[in-house]
Design a protein around this motif. Structure first.
Motif, PDB file in Angstrom:
ATOM      1  N   TRP A 144      -8.636   1.485   5.497  1.00 20.32           N
ATOM      2  CA  TRP A 144      -8.762   0.552   4.370  1.00 20.32           C
ATOM      3  C   TRP A 144      -7.501   0.495   3.503  1.00 20.32           C
ATOM      4  CZ3 TRP A 144     -12.902   4.160   5.123  1.00 20.32           C
ATOM      5  CH2 TRP A 144     -13.956   3.625   5.862  1.00 20.32           C
ATOM      6  N   LEU A 145      -6.350   0.693   4.095  1.00 17.36           N
ATOM      7  CA  LEU A 145      -5.098   0.646   3.342  1.00 17.36           C
ATOM      8  C   LEU A 145      -4.880  -0.702   2.667  1.00 17.36           C
ATOM      9  CD1 LEU A 145      -2.295   2.500   5.343  1.00 17.36           C
ATOM     10  CD2 LEU A 145      -2.851   2.761   2.922  1.00 17.36           C
ATOM     11  N   ASN A 146      -5.376  -1.762   3.284  1.00 16.47           N
ATOM     12  CA  ASN A 146      -5.167  -3.094   2.724  1.00 16.47           C
ATOM     13  C   ASN A 146      -6.066  -3.377   1.531  1.00 16.47           C
ATOM     14  OD1 ASN A 146      -3.157  -4.322   4.602  1.00 16.47           O
ATOM     15  ND2 ASN A 146      -4.723  -3.807   6.098  1.00 16.47           N
ATOM     16  N   ASP A 147      -6.940  -2.424   1.188  1.00 21.10           N
ATOM     17  CA  ASP A 147      -7.842  -2.609   0.057  1.00 21.10           C
ATOM     18  C   ASP A 147      -7.345  -1.916  -1.205  1.00 21.10           C
ATOM     19  OD1 ASP A 147      -9.987  -4.244   1.057  1.00 21.10           O
ATOM     20  OD2 ASP A 147     -10.525  -2.569   2.345  1.00 21.10           O
ATOM     21  N   ILE A 148      -6.106  -1.448  -1.182  1.00 22.48           N
ATOM     22  CA  ILE A 148      -5.549  -0.811  -2.365  1.00 22.48           C
ATOM     23  C   ILE A 148      -4.121  -1.333  -2.572  1.00 22.48           C
ATOM     24  CG2 ILE A 148      -4.632   1.206  -1.134  1.00 22.48           C
ATOM     25  CD1 ILE A 148      -5.561   2.873  -3.609  1.00 22.48           C
TER      26      ILE A 148
END
Length: 237
Positions: free
Chosen positions: A179-183
């Protein structure tokens, strides 16, 4: 709330399917954001500071005394990452209860709280006992239990209470780069600067290998068989 007292390790095919499904969903969300020209919002340090309550301070002090520094910082990063990714859940969270679950979520990896079960359930019992011993209501103590019990429950945690889901997302981000793209990148960088990793990869891999070696029914056993330790190594921070 019914407490989770047992967890059956997922089969390798089911676990692999869950990871693939999660990856596909992440790609779809990323694509939708690109099309709509949406961006994940930056979250400043003051938003994820430790809640100013006696119970949170006592929990932090307790974990700091019994945990290696790399594990303490992981728990603090998990709290911060969860707050920064609160857009992933649809309901507001109880910040104090979320902090208690986040800071105590790996107690089961500590010798003093390892009672022979799969570590997340051992930790859940310890976290709930801490809460009940400080006059936190049964309802809230039960929620802390479930936050800890399901922080690694792939395919399950995201369907539960928002606090449970957030710790699952946050711990997954810190341990395996999920979920790197969610931060927001700046938020990610600032959290890591605030709570350094301190050879976290090496320390966490050692703890997980020890759990699986000693506990044949550990929930994490199929994760390691599927190459989770390499996933930890490949985390890009």
């Amino acid at each position: 709330m019914e407490l989770t007292t047992s967890k059956t390790p997922p089969s390798l095919p089911c676990l692999a399917c869950s990871f693939v499904t999660s990856s596909v969903k992440a790609t779809l969300i990323r694509t939708a954001r690109f099309v709509k020209r949406e961006h994940v919002q930056y979250v400043a340090k003051e938003v994820y500071h430790v809640p100013d309550s006696i119970n949170c301070k006592k929990a932090l002090n307790m974990v700091a005394k019994c945990s290696p520094d790399f594990l303490l910082n992981h728990c603090l990063r998990s709290y911060a990452f969860g707050i920064a990714m609160s857009h992933k859940v649809k309901k507001p969270i109880d910040k104090e209860i979320y902090f208690l679950g986040a800071i105590m979520h790996d107690l089961g990896l500590i010798t003093a709280y390892d009672i022979g079960g799969t570590f997340e359930l051992d930790g859940a019992q310890a976290a709930r006992s801490f809460c009940r011993g400080r006059n936190i209501s049964q309802e809230k103590a039960d929620l802390v239990h479930e936050i800890v019990a399901h922080h690694n429950s792939v395919g399950i945690a995201h369907k539960k209470d928002p606090e449970v889901a957030l710790l699952h997302f946050a711990a997954g981000l810190d341990v395996a780069g999920l979920w790197l793209n969610d931060i927001h990148p700046k938020t990610l960088s600032e959290v890591i600067d605030e709570f350094p990793r301190l050879e976290f990869k090496k320390g966490m891999k050692t703890l997980l290998e020890d759990q699986v070696k000693r506990k044949p029914d550990s929930y994490m056993r199929p994760f390691l068989k599927l190459g989770f330790l390499k996933k930890i190594d490949d985390t890009p921070f």
